[in-house]
Write an enzyme that holds these catalytic residues in place. Structure first.
Site, PDB file in Angstrom:
ATOM      1  N   CYS A   1     -11.898 -11.806 -42.349  1.00  0.00           N
ATOM      2  CA  CYS A   1     -12.067 -11.636 -41.096  1.00  0.00           C
ATOM      3  C   CYS A   1     -11.602 -10.294 -40.427  1.00  0.00           C
ATOM      4  O   CYS A   1     -12.644  -9.714 -40.004  1.00  0.00           O
ATOM      5  CB  CYS A   1     -11.356 -12.646 -40.165  1.00  0.00           C
ATOM      6  SG  CYS A   1     -11.707 -14.578 -40.256  1.00  0.00           S
TER       7      CYS A   1
ATOM      8  N   HIS B   1     -11.317 -15.205 -33.027  1.00  0.00           N
ATOM      9  CA  HIS B   1     -10.649 -16.228 -34.257  1.00  0.00           C
ATOM     10  C   HIS B   1     -10.584 -17.576 -33.131  1.00  0.00           C
ATOM     11  O   HIS B   1     -10.053 -17.639 -32.067  1.00  0.00           O
ATOM     12  CB  HIS B   1      -9.386 -15.867 -34.460  1.00  0.00           C
ATOM     13  CG  HIS B   1      -9.359 -15.500 -35.693  1.00  0.00           C
ATOM     14  ND1 HIS B   1      -8.717 -13.932 -36.043  1.00  0.00           N
ATOM     15  CD2 HIS B   1      -9.782 -15.502 -37.081  1.00  0.00           C
ATOM     16  CE1 HIS B   1      -9.051 -13.431 -37.394  1.00  0.00           C
ATOM     17  NE2 HIS B   1      -9.665 -14.694 -37.875  1.00  0.00           N
TER      18      HIS B   1
ATOM     19  N   GLU C   1     -10.015 -10.332 -31.054  1.00  0.00           N
ATOM     20  CA  GLU C   1      -9.318  -9.381 -31.779  1.00  0.00           C
ATOM     21  C   GLU C   1      -9.403  -8.049 -31.274  1.00  0.00           C
ATOM     22  O   GLU C   1     -10.522  -7.607 -30.982  1.00  0.00           O
ATOM     23  CB  GLU C   1      -9.608  -9.508 -33.182  1.00  0.00           C
ATOM     24  CG  GLU C   1      -9.238 -10.845 -34.068  1.00  0.00           C
ATOM     25  CD  GLU C   1      -7.780 -11.117 -34.086  1.00  0.00           C
ATOM     26  OE1 GLU C   1      -6.999 -10.249 -34.050  1.00  0.00           O
ATOM     27  OE2 GLU C   1      -7.773 -12.336 -34.418  1.00  0.00           O
TER      28      GLU C   1
ATOM     29  N   ARG D   1     -12.616  -2.986 -55.088  1.00  0.00           N
ATOM     30  CA  ARG D   1     -13.281  -2.118 -55.677  1.00  0.00           C
ATOM     31  C   ARG D   1     -14.686  -2.767 -56.401  1.00  0.00           C
ATOM     32  O   ARG D   1     -14.706  -3.420 -57.268  1.00  0.00           O
ATOM     33  CB  ARG D   1     -12.776  -1.230 -56.532  1.00  0.00           C
ATOM     34  CG  ARG D   1     -11.525  -0.449 -56.042  1.00  0.00           C
ATOM     35  CD  ARG D   1     -11.915   0.811 -54.812  1.00  0.00           C
ATOM     36  NE  ARG D   1     -10.764   1.657 -54.680  1.00  0.00           N
ATOM     37  CZ  ARG D   1      -9.928   1.317 -53.517  1.00  0.00           C
ATOM     38  NH1 ARG D   1     -10.172   0.126 -52.704  1.00  0.00           N
ATOM     39  NH2 ARG D   1      -9.034   1.978 -53.309  1.00  0.00           N
TER      40      ARG D   1
END
Length: 213
Positions: A141, A165, A78, A88
């Site tokens: 991810c 990945h 990536e 939150r």
């Protein structure tokens, strides 16, 4: 180099995660690198908490996280993690939510500072299906890749960080018609080759590995 290699545990009702299965099979020494292998939860925040605890115990030159990307045909390093942490949660003292602090003070995105093109090309040269990815999705991810970038920017300026990945393995797609998979042996070989391509020189190769979609 000392490299911490992490892998997510099974999620989304899957019994196995090829990332974890592959990382557990990696050798302890890859090229000139000493590898520490660690499973982490596929859970927002908790995955980084486990990594930060490990960083207090040992010093590493690089962190490489591995995750599953069902539906992909290739192993894909990536390039970037984007700031889409919408959850939150307050810290232990009930202060301003952790993600809110990161969203307000962190960059819109963090590029992996690993030589992702070099890693991708090394796998291709070894006959492993691989491609450079410009989107880590919007699930845990991407969350972890972004958080590793934030950690690098705020606390560990000398550490390399990256994310790869991997596809499903064949036993995961028995009841998923037309879904690509890759053998676990091939995934392990690909990750081994990619890790061997990491070096203290993080300058990446100038090669075109983009996609048109």
């Amino acid at each position: 180099m000392k490299i911490l290699v992490t892998a997510f545990d099974p999620f989304n009702h899957e019994k196995i995660n090829p990332a974890l299965e592959a990382v557990q099979r990696l050798p302890d020494i890859v090229g000139e690198h000493t590898i520490t292998k660690m499973g982490i939860p596929t859970v927002f925040h908790e995955c980084l908490t486990v990594i930060k605890q490990q960083l207090k115990l040992e010093t590493y030159d690089a962190i490489l996280a591995i995750g599953q990307a069902g539906g992909r045909y290739e192993i894909s390093p990536e390039r970037i993690g984007i700031n889409v942490d919408d959850a939150r949660i307050p810290d232990n003292q009930g202060n301003q939510p952790i993600d809110q602090v990161i969203q307000e003070n962190g960059a819109p995105a963090y590029f992996s500072n690993m030589p992702v093109k070099r890693l991708t090309q090394a796998m291709k040269d070894a006959g492993i299906p691989a491609s450079l990815s410009n989107s880590a999705g919007t699930f845990v991810c991407n969350h972890l890749l972004y958080q590793l970038g934030y950690l690098h920017a705020t606390s560990y300026p000398n550490i390399q960080f990256g994310f790869i990945h991997v596809p499903f393995i064949p036993e995961q797609v028995i009841n998923k018609p037309d879904t690509p998979s890759m053998s676990l042996d091939t995934i392990v070989k690909g990750l081994t080759v990619a890790i061997a391509a990491i070096s203290t020189n993080s300058h990446d190769d100038s090669i075109a590995l983009g996609q048109t979609h």
